[in-house]
Each structure stands twice: as structure tokens, then as C-alpha cells.
Scaffold this motif. Structure first.
Motif, PDB file in Angstrom:
ATOM      1  N   UNK A 137       5.104  -0.821  -8.912  1.00  0.00           N
ATOM      2  CA  UNK A 137       4.107   0.200  -9.213  1.00  0.00           C
ATOM      3  C   UNK A 137       3.772   0.193 -10.688  1.00  0.00           C
ATOM      4  N   UNK A 138       2.595   0.690 -10.951  1.00  0.00           N
ATOM      5  CA  UNK A 138       2.089   0.907 -12.300  1.00  0.00           C
ATOM      6  C   UNK A 138       1.578   2.329 -12.333  1.00  0.00           C
ATOM      7  N   UNK A 139       1.191   2.804 -13.473  1.00  0.00           N
ATOM      8  CA  UNK A 139       0.751   4.193 -13.599  1.00  0.00           C
ATOM      9  C   UNK A 139      -0.300   4.562 -12.551  1.00  0.00           C
ATOM     10  N   UNK A 140       0.083   5.469 -11.651  1.00  0.00           N
ATOM     11  CA  UNK A 140      -0.855   5.988 -10.657  1.00  0.00           C
ATOM     12  C   UNK A 140      -1.192   5.039  -9.527  1.00  0.00           C
ATOM     13  N   UNK A 141      -0.518   3.895  -9.439  1.00  0.00           N
ATOM     14  CA  UNK A 141      -0.855   2.924  -8.401  1.00  0.00           C
ATOM     15  C   UNK A 141       0.406   2.220  -7.905  1.00  0.00           C
ATOM     16  N   UNK A 142       0.304   1.716  -6.685  1.00  0.00           N
ATOM     17  CA  UNK A 142       1.367   0.906  -6.089  1.00  0.00           C
ATOM     18  C   UNK A 142       0.807  -0.496  -5.907  1.00  0.00           C
ATOM     19  N   UNK A 143       1.611  -1.480  -6.250  1.00  0.00           N
ATOM     20  CA  UNK A 143       1.218  -2.874  -6.088  1.00  0.00           C
ATOM     21  C   UNK A 143       1.782  -3.360  -4.757  1.00  0.00           C
ATOM     22  N   UNK A 144       0.914  -3.933  -3.933  1.00  0.00           N
ATOM     23  CA  UNK A 144       1.315  -4.452  -2.626  1.00  0.00           C
ATOM     24  C   UNK A 144       1.129  -5.964  -2.601  1.00  0.00           C
ATOM     25  N   UNK A 145       2.102  -6.655  -2.018  1.00  0.00           N
ATOM     26  CA  UNK A 145       1.920  -8.069  -1.733  1.00  0.00           C
ATOM     27  C   UNK A 145       1.344  -8.148  -0.325  1.00  0.00           C
ATOM     28  N   UNK A 146       0.228  -8.851  -0.192  1.00  0.00           N
ATOM     29  CA  UNK A 146      -0.436  -8.975   1.107  1.00  0.00           C
ATOM     30  C   UNK A 146      -0.447 -10.432   1.538  1.00  0.00           C
ATOM     31  N   UNK A 147      -0.244 -10.662   2.834  1.00  0.00           N
ATOM     32  CA  UNK A 147      -0.316 -12.025   3.364  1.00  0.00           C
ATOM     33  C   UNK A 147      -1.745 -12.545   3.383  1.00  0.00           C
ATOM     34  N   UNK A 148      -2.693 -11.628   3.526  1.00  0.00           N
ATOM     35  CA  UNK A 148      -4.093 -12.040   3.590  1.00  0.00           C
ATOM     36  C   UNK A 148      -4.945 -11.003   2.854  1.00  0.00           C
ATOM     37  N   UNK A 149      -5.319 -11.331   1.633  1.00  0.00           N
ATOM     38  CA  UNK A 149      -6.088 -10.385   0.812  1.00  0.00           C
ATOM     39  C   UNK A 149      -7.532 -10.235   1.277  1.00  0.00           C
ATOM     40  N   UNK A 150      -7.953 -11.063   2.235  1.00  0.00           N
ATOM     41  CA  UNK A 150      -9.313 -10.882   2.765  1.00  0.00           C
ATOM     42  C   UNK A 150      -9.351  -9.775   3.818  1.00  0.00           C
ATOM     43  N   UNK A 151      -8.195  -9.293   4.249  1.00  0.00           N
ATOM     44  CA  UNK A 151      -8.115  -8.197   5.214  1.00  0.00           C
ATOM     45  C   UNK A 151      -8.371  -6.867   4.489  1.00  0.00           C
ATOM     46  N   UNK A 152      -8.713  -5.803   5.225  1.00  0.00           N
ATOM     47  CA  UNK A 152      -9.005  -4.502   4.597  1.00  0.00           C
ATOM     48  C   UNK A 152      -7.722  -3.733   4.214  1.00  0.00           C
ATOM     49  N   UNK A 153      -6.926  -4.318   3.336  1.00  0.00           N
ATOM     50  CA  UNK A 153      -5.635  -3.738   2.970  1.00  0.00           C
ATOM     51  C   UNK A 153      -5.814  -2.370   2.313  1.00  0.00           C
ATOM     52  N   UNK A 154      -6.715  -2.258   1.361  1.00  0.00           N
ATOM     53  CA  UNK A 154      -6.923  -0.987   0.655  1.00  0.00           C
ATOM     54  C   UNK A 154      -7.388   0.097   1.619  1.00  0.00           C
ATOM     55  N   UNK A 155      -8.257  -0.251   2.551  1.00  0.00           N
ATOM     56  CA  UNK A 155      -8.738   0.726   3.527  1.00  0.00           C
ATOM     57  C   UNK A 155      -7.591   1.203   4.423  1.00  0.00           C
ATOM     58  N   UNK A 156      -6.704   0.283   4.828  1.00  0.00           N
ATOM     59  CA  UNK A 156      -5.551   0.671   5.640  1.00  0.00           C
ATOM     60  C   UNK A 156      -4.635   1.610   4.859  1.00  0.00           C
ATOM     61  N   UNK A 157      -4.427   1.304   3.593  1.00  0.00           N
ATOM     62  CA  UNK A 157      -3.564   2.137   2.759  1.00  0.00           C
ATOM     63  C   UNK A 157      -4.163   3.541   2.602  1.00  0.00           C
ATOM     64  N   UNK A 158      -5.466   3.617   2.415  1.00  0.00           N
ATOM     65  CA  UNK A 158      -6.133   4.912   2.288  1.00  0.00           C
ATOM     66  C   UNK A 158      -6.006   5.718   3.580  1.00  0.00           C
ATOM     67  N   UNK A 159      -6.128   5.050   4.718  1.00  0.00           N
ATOM     68  CA  UNK A 159      -5.992   5.735   6.010  1.00  0.00           C
ATOM     69  C   UNK A 159      -4.573   6.266   6.189  1.00  0.00           C
ATOM     70  N   UNK A 160      -3.571   5.485   5.809  1.00  0.00           N
ATOM     71  CA  UNK A 160      -2.181   5.942   5.910  1.00  0.00           C
ATOM     72  C   UNK A 160      -1.944   7.133   4.987  1.00  0.00           C
ATOM     73  N   UNK A 161      -2.523   7.113   3.804  1.00  0.00           N
ATOM     74  CA  UNK A 161      -2.373   8.237   2.881  1.00  0.00           C
ATOM     75  C   UNK A 161      -2.998   9.502   3.466  1.00  0.00           C
TER      76      UNK A 161
END
Length: 175
Positions: A137-161
Motif C-alpha cells: 500500500x501507499x498513501x490512500x491506496x492499495x497496490x494489487x498484483x493482477x494476473x491480467x491487467x486488461x481485466x476490469x480489476x479496478x471496477x471489481x475492487x470498487x464493487x467490493x468496497x
């Protein structure tokens, strides 16, 4: 004009009695699931274990620092279980299919939960999303390692939040 901090909606802290009752009930239900016995001695041990677990939880997480909305949490459980299954299937599929395109990399997600209990819960839950794992993590953010960065990772994270936010009332949760 009032400062922005004063305009934020404040969530009242739960009463201590309600928190003790809620936690005690949850701990006793867990005991019943683990020890489904009708013997009086087992129930007595369960009540003692429940009292000790409740007392410990109150010491470790005082009522003022937050609590769960039990109904919203119960509604969240099937989604959480389904995401866990999807994560396992996705990883297995990628492992056994060499044609599966992988675009590994890091994604930074600006999480609304400040450092603390709610953010830790969020990080644990999102570690089960298919193809991604919290890596720092960095200030105000979490760093995620993704197997496929072309997938909607940020959108999934927002939905989980969003989903977790409905299950929490927390002193360290954003409004």
C-alpha cells in the motif's frame, strides 16, 4: 459556512449493551455450529466460551471503533463465497490452459477506507478476487498484483468496497 468535516454525516456509535449482546450471540452461534450437542455440560462450556470470547473481543475492538450490520453481513456472505469459488476456478483455468493470455502487472486502487479495521477487512476480502492479490500500500491506496491487467480489476475492487461498506458501521470507515 461550516467546515467540510462538520458537514459529514456522523454515524452514532452503538450502545455497549447492544454490542455485547450482538457479539455474544454471534459467538454462541459459532459454538453451536462447531459443537452441535444438546448436552447441558456442552452448552455450559459454550456459554463460558462465549462470555470469554465476547470479553476478549470488547477488549480488542471496543464498541466505539465500529461494528457490523448483521443483516448486511449475512447478505454479503453468499457473494463472498461465490467470489472465492470464482477465484479458485480462474486460477486453475489459467494454470492448466497455456493459451490463456496473461498480462501480469500492478494496479493501484484508491480505497475509501482509511488505515484500520475496515481497510484490513477490505484487503482480506479482495485478496480472494479472481486473479488479483494485495501486494502493498501507499498513501490512500492499495497496490494489487493482477494476473491480467486488461481485466476490469479496478471496477471489481470498487464493487467490493461498495458491498463491504453496506455491511460496516465503523469509526474508521469513510462516509
Amino acid at each position: 459556512m461550516r467546515p467540510a468535516a462538520d458537514q459529514r454525516k456522523r454515524v452514532p456509535s452503538p450502545s455497549v449493551a447492544f454490542t455485547v449482546l450482538e457479539r455474544g450471540l454471534l459467538f454462541f452461534l459459532v459454538w453451536l455450529v462447531l459443537m452441535p450437542s444438546a448436552k447441558v455440560a456442552d452448552l455450559a462450556v459454550g456459554l463460558l466460551a462465549t462470555a470469554l470470547a465476547t470479553w476478549t473481543s470488547l477488549r480488542l475492538l471496543p464498541p466505539a471503533s465500529g461494528h457490523l450490520r448483521l443483516g448486511a453481513l449475512l447478505a454479503f456472505v453468499p457473494h463472498f463465497m461465490w467470489q472465492s469459488v470464482l477465484a479458485g476456478v480462474d486460477v486453475a483455468r489459467r494454470a492448466f490452459d497455456p493459451r490463456m493470455p496473461l498480462r501480469p502487472g500492478f494496479v493501484v486502487y484508491r480505497v475509501g477506507f482509511p488505515p484500520g479495521l475496515a481497510r484490513n477487512e477490505y484487503t482480506v476480502i479482495t485478496s480472494l478476487l479472481p486473479g488479483s492479490v494485495p501486494a502493498g500500500d501507499v498513501e490512500g491506496a492499495i497496490i494489487y498484483h493482477a494476473l491480467d491487467t486488461s481485466q476490469p480489476v479496478v471496477e471489481q475492487l470498487a464493487e467490493e468496497e461498495r458491498r463491504l461498506s453496506t455491511a460496516l458501521i465503523s469509526g474508521d470507515h469513510h462516509d
